[in-house]
Enzyme design. Sequence first.
Site, short mmCIF file in Angstrom:
data_model
loop_
_atom_site.label_atom_id
_atom_site.label_comp_id
_atom_site.label_asym_id
_atom_site.label_seq_id
_atom_site.Cartn_x
_atom_site.Cartn_y
_atom_site.Cartn_z
N TYR A 193 6.72 9.61 3.52
CA TYR A 193 6.40 8.27 4.01
C TYR A 193 5.89 8.32 5.45
CZ TYR A 193 6.99 3.33 5.17
OH TYR A 193 6.77 2.04 5.58
N LYS B 57 2.21 7.10 6.97
CA LYS B 57 2.05 6.07 8.00
C LYS B 57 1.48 6.65 9.30
CE LYS B 57 3.32 2.62 5.52
NZ LYS B 57 2.33 1.58 5.13
N ASP C 216 -6.09 -1.88 -7.74
CA ASP C 216 -5.27 -0.70 -7.46
C ASP C 216 -5.91 0.00 -6.27
OD1 ASP C 216 -3.92 1.68 -7.32
OD2 ASP C 216 -4.32 2.29 -9.39
N VAL C 217 -5.28 -0.08 -5.11
CA VAL C 217 -5.91 0.45 -3.90
C VAL C 217 -6.09 1.96 -3.95
CG1 VAL C 217 -5.13 -1.44 -2.42
CG2 VAL C 217 -3.72 0.63 -2.64
N ILE D 134 6.19 -8.70 2.34
CA ILE D 134 5.43 -8.97 3.56
C ILE D 134 4.04 -9.47 3.22
CG2 ILE D 134 4.46 -7.95 5.65
CD1 ILE D 134 6.82 -6.00 5.67
N ASN E 162 -2.32 -3.90 3.64
CA ASN E 162 -0.86 -4.03 3.59
C ASN E 162 -0.24 -3.23 2.45
OD1 ASN E 162 1.86 -5.56 3.83
ND2 ASN E 162 1.14 -6.08 1.76
#
Length: 260
Positions: A158, A162, A66-67, A21, A93
């Site tokens: 997960y 989110k 590296d976020v 994406i 993202n």
Amino acid sequence: MDNLFRLDGKTAVITGGGSGIGRAICDTLAGAGARVAIWDRDTEAAEGVRAAIELAGGKARVFGCDVADLGSVRDAFGQSVEAFGGVELLVNNAGIAHVGDVCSTEPEDFDRLYDVNVKGVYHGLRVVVPHMLEGGGGAIVNMASIASLVGLRDRFAYSMSKGAVLTMTYSVAIDYADRGVRCNCVCPARVHTPFVDRFIAKNYPERQDEMFEELSAYQPVGRMGTPDEVATLILFLLSDQAAFITGSAYPIDGGVVNIR
């Protein structure tokens, strides 16, 4: 009409822009005139995205990032500002997935999801928002998921991550609504990327076609989404045509949330 959804003169940071994406987002925003700063750990993949954008006449640069590491995010941001002069748009993202319920999710699994999906978004916001405020505003889109809106089986960690992205979106939106910074998130259902193909091949090697059809049928429309469809929604939310939109979560899910 030709000026709709144009981003000319603006710089967009896309985390995890080297594949899936993220790659579609980079291509779409560059096609709308934005200068694209591609932040990714996999700089080789990101350089392929950059090359394709420049071949098509767009502008892009790659910055290793590296976020999960605030220092790395700060370095990538400083390099992006030096290269392009400023940042007006941010797409958080980058993220990772995990399959498991609370009983099968190990502490290290939970911590890794938190570091990348939660702190990774926080780091992007923490570094870029002050710059946007100094520059008079900006637009942000965070990558959430339908997992932040409905319960999904075997997605404990997960979904946690989110859900945090969703509420960070609301917080940033309300804190800076009167200072020119808009913040929204998109909530995709399953999107057909190479990750999905690898997941099926690894976990269901004897019935890949069957599992692909099963995962597709989960969406009421009978298929998975495409990266380009997600990227097009993000383009709209970043554009001036969405100037009255902030603090919103957009399902892009083939009908899962509301009609499944």
